[in-house]
Design a protein around this motif. Structure first.
Motif, PDB file in Angstrom:
ATOM      1  N   UNK A  10     -13.709  -4.225  -0.773  1.00 50.41           N
ATOM      2  CA  UNK A  10     -14.383  -5.493  -0.491  1.00 50.41           C
ATOM      3  C   UNK A  10     -15.414  -5.402   0.636  1.00 50.41           C
ATOM      4  N   UNK A  11     -15.365  -4.359   1.435  1.00 43.96           N
ATOM      5  CA  UNK A  11     -16.293  -4.235   2.553  1.00 43.96           C
ATOM      6  C   UNK A  11     -17.547  -3.437   2.176  1.00 43.96           C
ATOM      7  N   UNK A  12     -17.364  -2.218   1.659  1.00 41.91           N
ATOM      8  CA  UNK A  12     -18.520  -1.349   1.389  1.00 41.91           C
ATOM      9  C   UNK A  12     -18.831  -1.185  -0.097  1.00 41.91           C
ATOM     10  N   UNK A  13     -17.952  -1.708  -0.957  1.00 40.13           N
ATOM     11  CA  UNK A  13     -18.110  -1.670  -2.415  1.00 40.13           C
ATOM     12  C   UNK A  13     -17.921  -0.283  -3.034  1.00 40.13           C
ATOM     13  N   UNK A  14     -17.422   0.681  -2.268  1.00 38.08           N
ATOM     14  CA  UNK A  14     -17.138   2.010  -2.802  1.00 38.08           C
ATOM     15  C   UNK A  14     -15.894   1.934  -3.690  1.00 38.08           C
ATOM     16  N   UNK A  15     -15.841   2.742  -4.742  1.00 33.38           N
ATOM     17  CA  UNK A  15     -14.674   2.775  -5.619  1.00 33.38           C
ATOM     18  C   UNK A  15     -13.488   3.390  -4.889  1.00 33.38           C
ATOM     19  N   UNK A  16     -12.312   2.793  -5.084  1.00 33.15           N
ATOM     20  CA  UNK A  16     -11.091   3.294  -4.472  1.00 33.15           C
ATOM     21  C   UNK A  16      -9.915   2.942  -5.376  1.00 33.15           C
ATOM     22  N   UNK A  17      -8.769   3.539  -5.124  1.00 35.23           N
ATOM     23  CA  UNK A  17      -7.587   3.261  -5.939  1.00 35.23           C
ATOM     24  C   UNK A  17      -6.608   2.388  -5.165  1.00 35.23           C
ATOM     25  N   UNK A  18      -5.797   1.659  -5.902  1.00 35.73           N
ATOM     26  CA  UNK A  18      -4.742   0.871  -5.256  1.00 35.73           C
ATOM     27  C   UNK A  18      -3.514   1.725  -4.994  1.00 35.73           C
ATOM     28  N   UNK A  19      -3.259   2.685  -5.859  1.00 33.88           N
ATOM     29  CA  UNK A  19      -2.073   3.533  -5.750  1.00 33.88           C
ATOM     30  C   UNK A  19      -2.239   4.551  -4.632  1.00 33.88           C
ATOM     31  N   UNK A  20      -1.214   4.693  -3.813  1.00 29.22           N
ATOM     32  CA  UNK A  20      -1.198   5.667  -2.709  1.00 29.22           C
ATOM     33  C   UNK A  20      -2.384   5.506  -1.761  1.00 29.22           C
ATOM     34  N   UNK A  21      -2.789   4.276  -1.530  1.00 26.36           N
ATOM     35  CA  UNK A  21      -3.899   3.998  -0.623  1.00 26.36           C
ATOM     36  C   UNK A  21      -3.350   3.170   0.543  1.00 26.36           C
ATOM     37  N   UNK A  22      -3.197   3.769   1.715  1.00 31.73           N
ATOM     38  CA  UNK A  22      -2.595   3.044   2.844  1.00 31.73           C
ATOM     39  C   UNK A  22      -3.459   1.896   3.370  1.00 31.73           C
ATOM     40  N   UNK A  23      -4.732   1.840   2.998  1.00 33.07           N
ATOM     41  CA  UNK A  23      -5.637   0.796   3.496  1.00 33.07           C
ATOM     42  C   UNK A  23      -5.983  -0.232   2.424  1.00 33.07           C
ATOM     43  N   UNK A  24      -5.279  -0.211   1.305  1.00 36.32           N
ATOM     44  CA  UNK A  24      -5.656  -1.089   0.199  1.00 36.32           C
ATOM     45  C   UNK A  24      -5.742  -2.537   0.633  1.00 36.32           C
ATOM     46  N   UNK A  25      -6.673  -3.281   0.163  1.00 33.67           N
ATOM     47  CA  UNK A  25      -7.632  -2.991  -0.895  1.00 33.67           C
ATOM     48  C   UNK A  25      -8.895  -2.298  -0.398  1.00 33.67           C
ATOM     49  N   UNK A  26      -8.904  -1.870   0.863  1.00 35.41           N
ATOM     50  CA  UNK A  26     -10.078  -1.191   1.417  1.00 35.41           C
ATOM     51  C   UNK A  26     -10.032   0.294   1.114  1.00 35.41           C
ATOM     52  N   UNK A  27     -11.167   0.966   1.247  1.00 36.62           N
ATOM     53  CA  UNK A  27     -11.223   2.399   0.943  1.00 36.62           C
ATOM     54  C   UNK A  27     -10.845   3.254   2.147  1.00 36.62           C
ATOM     55  N   UNK A  28     -10.926   2.677   3.351  1.00 36.82           N
ATOM     56  CA  UNK A  28     -10.662   3.460   4.563  1.00 36.82           C
ATOM     57  C   UNK A  28     -10.200   2.544   5.691  1.00 36.82           C
TER      58      UNK A  28
END
Length: 61
Positions: A10-28
């Motif tokens: 939602x911040x930078x619009x880069x594609x990322x996954x929900x699974x195993x992502x400690x910052x979800x829904x963010x990419x970083x």
């Protein structure tokens, strides 16, 4: 094996996954902290009517 759900940060619009992502829904962590800072500085607002001020709010005691 299931395909991981791909979303846009939602911040930078880069594609990322929900699974195993400690910052979800963010990419970083960076995007997460930018968003938190925007909330903290009242950059985002929830729409609605202004709350009426009570007499207690006006006192400088």
């Amino acid at each position: 094996m299931t395909t991981p759900t791909i979303i846009r940060c939602p911040q930078c619009r880069k594609s990322t996954t929900l699974t195993n992502n400690p910052w979800r829904p963010f990419c970083s962590e960076r995007c997460k902290m930018i968003d938190l800072g925007t909330w903290a500085s009242e950059g985002y607002r929830v729409p609605g009517e202004k709350a009426p001020q009570s007499e207690d709010d006006d006192s400088d005691e």
